[in-house]
Design a protein around this motif. Structure first.
Motif, short mmCIF file in Angstrom:
data_model
loop_
_atom_site.label_atom_id
_atom_site.label_comp_id
_atom_site.label_asym_id
_atom_site.label_seq_id
_atom_site.Cartn_x
_atom_site.Cartn_y
_atom_site.Cartn_z
N GLN A 205 0.80 -1.23 0.00
CA GLN A 205 0.00 0.00 0.00
C GLN A 205 0.83 1.28 0.00
O GLN A 205 0.32 2.34 0.36
CB GLN A 205 -0.92 0.06 1.22
CG GLN A 205 -1.78 -1.15 1.47
CD GLN A 205 -2.58 -0.99 2.75
OE1 GLN A 205 -3.53 -0.22 2.80
NE2 GLN A 205 -2.16 -1.70 3.78
N GLN A 206 2.07 1.22 -0.42
CA GLN A 206 2.95 2.39 -0.24
C GLN A 206 2.99 3.34 -1.43
O GLN A 206 3.70 4.35 -1.40
CB GLN A 206 4.36 1.92 0.10
CG GLN A 206 4.44 1.17 1.41
CD GLN A 206 3.77 1.92 2.54
OE1 GLN A 206 4.23 2.97 2.97
NE2 GLN A 206 2.64 1.38 3.04
N TRP A 207 2.24 3.08 -2.50
CA TRP A 207 2.23 3.96 -3.66
C TRP A 207 0.91 4.71 -3.77
O TRP A 207 -0.15 4.16 -3.44
CB TRP A 207 2.45 3.17 -4.94
CG TRP A 207 3.79 2.53 -5.05
CD1 TRP A 207 4.97 2.99 -4.56
CD2 TRP A 207 4.10 1.31 -5.74
NE1 TRP A 207 6.00 2.14 -4.89
CE2 TRP A 207 5.49 1.10 -5.61
CE3 TRP A 207 3.35 0.37 -6.45
CZ2 TRP A 207 6.14 0.00 -6.18
CZ3 TRP A 207 3.99 -0.73 -7.01
CH2 TRP A 207 5.37 -0.92 -6.87
N ASP A 208 0.95 5.95 -4.26
CA ASP A 208 -0.28 6.60 -4.70
C ASP A 208 -0.62 6.05 -6.09
O ASP A 208 0.14 5.26 -6.67
CB ASP A 208 -0.13 8.12 -4.70
CG ASP A 208 1.00 8.62 -5.58
OD1 ASP A 208 1.37 7.93 -6.57
OD2 ASP A 208 1.54 9.71 -5.30
N PHE A 209 -1.76 6.46 -6.62
CA PHE A 209 -2.21 5.87 -7.88
C PHE A 209 -1.22 6.11 -9.01
O PHE A 209 -0.89 5.19 -9.78
CB PHE A 209 -3.59 6.41 -8.27
CG PHE A 209 -4.06 5.89 -9.60
CD1 PHE A 209 -4.65 4.64 -9.70
CD2 PHE A 209 -3.87 6.63 -10.76
CE1 PHE A 209 -5.05 4.14 -10.94
CE2 PHE A 209 -4.27 6.14 -11.99
CZ PHE A 209 -4.87 4.89 -12.08
N GLU A 228 0.77 -6.83 -5.98
CA GLU A 228 -0.05 -6.87 -4.77
C GLU A 228 -0.05 -5.54 -4.02
O GLU A 228 0.99 -4.91 -3.87
CB GLU A 228 0.48 -7.97 -3.85
CG GLU A 228 -0.31 -8.17 -2.58
CD GLU A 228 0.16 -9.41 -1.82
OE1 GLU A 228 0.01 -9.43 -0.58
OE2 GLU A 228 0.69 -10.35 -2.45
N GLU A 229 -1.22 -5.15 -3.55
CA GLU A 229 -1.42 -3.94 -2.76
C GLU A 229 -0.63 -2.74 -3.30
O GLU A 229 0.14 -2.11 -2.58
CB GLU A 229 -1.05 -4.18 -1.29
CG GLU A 229 -2.09 -4.95 -0.52
CD GLU A 229 -1.92 -4.82 0.98
OE1 GLU A 229 -2.93 -4.79 1.69
OE2 GLU A 229 -0.76 -4.77 1.46
N PRO A 230 -0.84 -2.41 -4.57
CA PRO A 230 -0.08 -1.27 -5.12
C PRO A 230 -0.47 0.06 -4.51
O PRO A 230 0.34 0.99 -4.48
CB PRO A 230 -0.43 -1.32 -6.61
CG PRO A 230 -1.74 -2.04 -6.68
CD PRO A 230 -1.69 -3.05 -5.58
N THR A 231 -1.70 0.17 -4.00
CA THR A 231 -2.15 1.43 -3.40
C THR A 231 -2.99 1.11 -2.17
O THR A 231 -3.04 -0.03 -1.72
CB THR A 231 -2.92 2.28 -4.43
OG1 THR A 231 -3.20 3.56 -3.87
CG2 THR A 231 -4.19 1.60 -4.89
N HIS A 232 -3.63 2.12 -1.60
CA HIS A 232 -4.33 1.99 -0.33
C HIS A 232 -5.35 0.86 -0.36
O HIS A 232 -6.07 0.66 -1.34
CB HIS A 232 -5.03 3.31 0.01
CG HIS A 232 -5.54 3.40 1.39
ND1 HIS A 232 -6.79 2.96 1.76
CD2 HIS A 232 -4.95 3.85 2.53
CE1 HIS A 232 -6.97 3.16 3.05
NE2 HIS A 232 -5.88 3.70 3.55
N ALA A 233 -5.44 0.11 0.74
CA ALA A 233 -6.28 -1.09 0.80
C ALA A 233 -7.75 -0.80 0.49
O ALA A 233 -8.45 -1.67 -0.05
CB ALA A 233 -6.17 -1.74 2.18
N TYR A 234 -8.23 0.40 0.83
CA TYR A 234 -9.64 0.73 0.62
C TYR A 234 -9.87 1.53 -0.66
O TYR A 234 -10.98 2.02 -0.89
CB TYR A 234 -10.17 1.51 1.82
CG TYR A 234 -10.20 0.67 3.09
CD1 TYR A 234 -11.24 -0.21 3.34
CD2 TYR A 234 -9.16 0.75 4.00
CE1 TYR A 234 -11.26 -0.99 4.48
CE2 TYR A 234 -9.17 -0.03 5.16
CZ TYR A 234 -10.22 -0.89 5.39
OH TYR A 234 -10.23 -1.67 6.52
N ASP A 235 -8.86 1.63 -1.49
CA ASP A 235 -9.00 2.34 -2.77
C ASP A 235 -9.54 1.37 -3.81
O ASP A 235 -8.83 0.90 -4.70
CB ASP A 235 -7.65 2.91 -3.20
CG ASP A 235 -7.76 3.78 -4.45
OD1 ASP A 235 -8.89 3.99 -4.93
OD2 ASP A 235 -6.71 4.22 -4.95
N TYR A 236 -10.83 1.06 -3.70
CA TYR A 236 -11.44 0.09 -4.60
C TYR A 236 -11.38 0.56 -6.05
O TYR A 236 -11.06 -0.21 -6.96
CB TYR A 236 -12.90 -0.14 -4.19
CG TYR A 236 -13.09 -0.51 -2.74
CD1 TYR A 236 -12.52 -1.67 -2.20
CD2 TYR A 236 -13.84 0.30 -1.88
CE1 TYR A 236 -12.70 -2.00 -0.87
CE2 TYR A 236 -14.02 -0.02 -0.55
CZ TYR A 236 -13.44 -1.18 -0.04
OH TYR A 236 -13.62 -1.50 1.28
#
Length: 367
Positions: A205-209, A228-236
């Motif tokens: 989750q460490q990258w912004d879009f 895997e988990e390229p951005t925030h976990a809740y950024d559907y």
């Protein structure tokens, strides 16, 4: 009915061989991981049937899991252990004022797994078989050898050991502040293992879009099984956009702690590989609801961590499934999973197939 007469919950702090760091540590969000807090539940009936289950916490939260589990345990006394779905709802409603996600359901998970363990033992089959296994093994990949705290030379040695042991794939941690270092690391491992070894990368989750899209494009030549988990976990929506714009499949879901949250990933078409975690979503009972929704959408499955539980879930899933090999909890159990030719084998032992080791008792935490 053979009612429940005794419920025992305990907490153990299982140390790692050495502290590990992923991108969350390098960006200052977390400290290195040094131990796993293991919450166990043992349920016994009047006639002597027993079930064993567990949940866990990384870094903080173990004491909270134990405290909530102690609050709930008495509510199971006198109940029919076969009524697993009803009992899950009963426990969830008891703690509903604090939450039906997070600590609340992660405490329930230990009881839920123990009840499924008891049910499968009564049928003299593994949980995977009880759930209607589609196969007796699933492909597995190693994560623990690819952490960013290890220099590249050590990662390459870890990769060799994993492949020699029979593991089928390799996952590397990425998400460093300098993206070029991530690409160099992935390129070096791909060159070392060749094109035939499945590889995954995990950005935690460490990258912004924008960074995730740029990184995804730079990683495409390395033929990854997933990003895997390229951005925030809740950024559907963000994950859905990445899935649409990249050739590399997207995987995420490990941080979510409810059926509803995981279904948001499904509804947004955010992933190719869904990664729910049995303890984090509240146990096998809610996990099966997630798996059913994933099945209807023909998604692939790659549950997060706790291979001791997820081998059963992977074998009972109708489509492609991977199980993550992380050996951190092995010292806490007497039994081991068999790995052969890139596959993790479904245990033939009844129930979950695991029991607490004598060594684990030294790590008990009286919280």
């Amino acid at each position: 009915m053979d009612p429940i007469k005794n419920v025992q919950v305990e907490l153990y702090r299982v140390p790692l061989a050495k502290p590990l760091s992923d991108a969350k540590v390098l960006t200052g969000r977390q400290k290195p991981l040094a131990a796993v807090d293991l919450l166990t539940a043992t349920i016994e009936t009047v006639n002597g049937s027993r079930g064993f289950g567990f949940s866990y916490s990384l870094r903080a939260g173990g004491s909270a899991l134990l405290a909530h589990a102690r609050d709930l345990a008495e509510a199971l006394i006198g109940e029919d252990p076969n009524d697993i779905g009803r009992l899950w709802e009963k426990l969830a409603w008891l703690g509903a004022s604090v939450s039906r996600t997070g600590v609340s359901v992660q405490s329930i998970a230990a009881f839920d797994v123990a009840l499924w363990d008891m049910k499968a033992k009564s049928a003299n089959v593994s949980i995977g078989k009880l759930l209607g296994a589609y196969r007796n093994s699933v492909p597995c990949y190693n994560t623990s050898g690819g952490y960013l705290s290890a220099p590249l030379s050590e990662v390459l040695s870890n990769v060799e050991r994993s492949l020699e042991r029979g593991l089928g794939g390799i996952k590397l941690k990425v998400g460093q502040p300098d993206l070029k270092k991530d690409i160099e690391r992935v390129a070096a491992v791909r060159k070392h293992v060749g094109d035939g070894v499945p590889m995954m990368v995990d950005a935690n989750q460490q990258w912004d879009f924008t960074t995730a899209l740029r990184a995804g494009r730079m990683l495409e030549p390395y033929q990854l099984v997933w990003l895997e988990e390229p951005t925030h976990a809740y950024d559907y929506r963000g994950h859905a956009e990445l899935s649409a714009r990249l050739d590399t499949p997207i995987a995420t879901g490990e941080m979510l702690s409810s059926v509803a949250e995981c279904c948001e990933l499904i509804n947004h078409r955010s992933v190719t590989f869904l990664q729910p975690d049995v303890p984090r979503v509240g146990g096998i009972t809610p996990f099966l609801k997630i798996a059913n929704s994933a099945d209807l959408n023909r998604l692939k499955l790659a549950p997060h961590f706790v291979m001791e539980i997820h081998i059963h879930m992977g074998c009972a899933y109708p489509h492609e499934a991977w199980v993550e090999h992380i050996e951190w909890l092995e010292p806490a159990f007497n039994e081991r999973l068999e790995i052969k030719d890139g596959q993790m084998m479904l245990p033939e032992r009844p129930g979950l197939g695991f029991s607490l080791s004598e060594q684990a008792k030294r790590w008990r935490v009286d919280a």
